[in-house]
Design a protein around this motif. Structure first.
Motif, PDB file in Angstrom:
ATOM      1  N   ILE A  52      50.651  38.327  31.670  1.00 43.19           N
ATOM      2  CA  ILE A  52      49.687  39.538  32.259  1.00 43.19           C
ATOM      3  C   ILE A  52      48.327  38.975  32.469  1.00 43.19           C
ATOM      4  O   ILE A  52      47.753  39.636  33.250  1.00 43.19           O
ATOM      5  N   LEU A  53      48.281  37.668  32.528  1.00 47.47           N
ATOM      6  CA  LEU A  53      47.402  37.225  33.122  1.00 47.47           C
ATOM      7  C   LEU A  53      47.868  37.265  35.001  1.00 47.47           C
ATOM      8  O   LEU A  53      46.206  37.573  36.047  1.00 47.47           O
ATOM      9  N   PRO A  83      40.736  42.715  41.909  1.00 52.34           N
ATOM     10  CA  PRO A  83      40.102  41.568  42.790  1.00 52.34           C
ATOM     11  C   PRO A  83      39.932  40.924  42.176  1.00 52.34           C
ATOM     12  O   PRO A  83      40.424  40.501  41.528  1.00 52.34           O
ATOM     13  N   PRO A  84      40.010  39.718  43.051  1.00 50.62           N
ATOM     14  CA  PRO A  84      40.141  38.209  42.793  1.00 50.62           C
ATOM     15  C   PRO A  84      38.933  37.339  42.715  1.00 50.62           C
ATOM     16  O   PRO A  84      38.635  36.611  42.900  1.00 50.62           O
ATOM     17  N   ASP A  85      38.737  37.755  41.265  1.00 48.00           N
ATOM     18  CA  ASP A  85      37.495  37.131  40.057  1.00 48.00           C
ATOM     19  C   ASP A  85      37.533  37.619  38.739  1.00 48.00           C
ATOM     20  O   ASP A  85      38.240  38.552  38.776  1.00 48.00           O
ATOM     21  N   ILE A  86      37.218  36.489  38.850  1.00 45.65           N
ATOM     22  CA  ILE A  86      37.568  35.597  37.439  1.00 45.65           C
ATOM     23  C   ILE A  86      37.113  37.149  36.412  1.00 45.65           C
ATOM     24  O   ILE A  86      37.684  38.087  35.106  1.00 45.65           O
ATOM     25  N   ALA A  87      36.186  38.058  36.869  1.00 47.92           N
ATOM     26  CA  ALA A  87      35.539  39.147  35.895  1.00 47.92           C
ATOM     27  C   ALA A  87      36.828  39.775  35.586  1.00 47.92           C
ATOM     28  O   ALA A  87      36.759  40.263  34.390  1.00 47.92           O
ATOM     29  N   SER A  88      36.472  40.350  36.284  1.00 51.87           N
ATOM     30  CA  SER A  88      37.473  41.410  36.198  1.00 51.87           C
ATOM     31  C   SER A  88      39.041  41.678  36.109  1.00 51.87           C
ATOM     32  O   SER A  88      40.059  41.981  35.486  1.00 51.87           O
ATOM     33  N   GLN A  89      39.473  40.417  36.183  1.00 52.85           N
ATOM     34  CA  GLN A  89      41.027  40.071  35.459  1.00 52.85           C
ATOM     35  C   GLN A  89      40.843  39.573  33.657  1.00 52.85           C
ATOM     36  O   GLN A  89      41.487  40.191  33.101  1.00 52.85           O
ATOM     37  N   VAL A  90      39.933  39.252  33.423  1.00 52.16           N
ATOM     38  CA  VAL A  90      39.399  39.057  32.085  1.00 52.16           C
ATOM     39  C   VAL A  90      39.012  40.524  31.837  1.00 52.16           C
ATOM     40  O   VAL A  90      39.741  41.308  30.352  1.00 52.16           O
TER      41      VAL A  90
END
Length: 277
Positions: A228-229, A237-244
């Protein structure tokens, strides 16, 4: 003239099943084309929706900005302008975008009917208990699909547009985004999320087929989380906030799928017990 008697599922040959499938596909395609025609005519409404994520006042940006401000986090979502222009570089670019957007909207609108036709094709092969247990299939699958489409439109698309539209390798390069690329991103985000949100339905069917159990889902949970991650990292986009933000709903769906699988097996055991008695 004698009335043609419809054959039962057991009496139908392979070619009969193919003929039946052909008519289900024809009716599904017809429904999509009708909905696509309506979407094609409602051009201003449809394209007003599609251009909305480019506006800094879009509701998603406002919510993320307020959340970042209240938590004293990075305020990268607080901005007054998305510095890129949308252009059409081909003679038929705008017409082609209009056609494909209408077809995509038609598929989304007609999705419940497409599911209904699919259900009509497979339901004769189910026994009465399976048919009863799967009664809410069309409603549940449609709701999950629409929720996924909205998630893709309100979450994935704005995050991607904000990041990709403002990203620059140099101040010498200005972003002129092609019309087909812009609409393609929104269409892909909405449809991909609509399909991903069908995970509980997929687990339900696999459990009914005996291919998946709650124990298997729990055993491979850590691998599912990694997957999933990875998917979240690919489509955002390659930033942690968006992925979470993207990964959390999918993880919740996975956990719901475990309980759904457990519920299906429990119901089957109860049915077997009653049958045995």
């Amino acid at each position: 003239m004698a009335k043609k008697v419809k054959k039962s599922a057991d009496d139908m040959s392979f070619l009969d099943h193919l003929e039946e499938l052909r008519w289900h596909l024809i009716r599904s395609t017809g429904a999509i084309l009708v909905a696509a025609t309506i979407a094609f005519i409602a051009k201003d409404f449809i394209f007003g929706i599609l251009f909305a994520p480019k506006d800094p006042s879009f509701i998603t940006y406002q919510i993320l900005c307020e959340a970042a401000t209240s938590l004293n986090l990075d305020e990268s979502f607080c901005f007054t302008e998305i510095p890129f222009r949308i252009q059409s570089r081909q003679m038929a670019g705008q017409f082609s975008a209009h056609i494909w957007t209408a077809i995509t909207a038609g598929f989304i609108i007609a999705f419940p009917y497409v599911l209904y036709e699919f259900w009509r094709f497979i339901s004769p092969a189910l026994n009465p208990n399976e048919r009863k247990a799967s009664r809410g299939f069309i409603f549940a699958a449609s709701i999950l699909f629409f929720v996924g489409v909205l998630f893709g439109y309100y979450v994935i698309s704005p995050l991607s547009i904000n990041f990709l539209g403002t990203y620059q390798v140099s101040e010498e390069v200005f972003n002129d985004i092609d019309l087909s690329s812009y609409f393609g991103l929104i269409r892909a985000s909405a449809l991909a999320c609509g399909v991903v949100f069908e995970l509980p339905i997929l687990i339900f069917l696999l459990t009914k087929m005996g291919l998946v159990t709650p124990d298997i889902l729990r055993k491979y949970r850590k691998f599912a989380i990694v997957g999933i991650l990875i998917v979240s990292a690919i489509i955002t986009p390659p930033d942690i906030a968006s992925q979470v933000i993207v990964a959390i709903p999918v993880m919740i769906l996975y956990e719901i799928s475990i309980y759904l699988s457990k519920f299906v097996l429990k119901k089957e055991k109860q049915t077997q017990t009653v049958t045995t008695k």
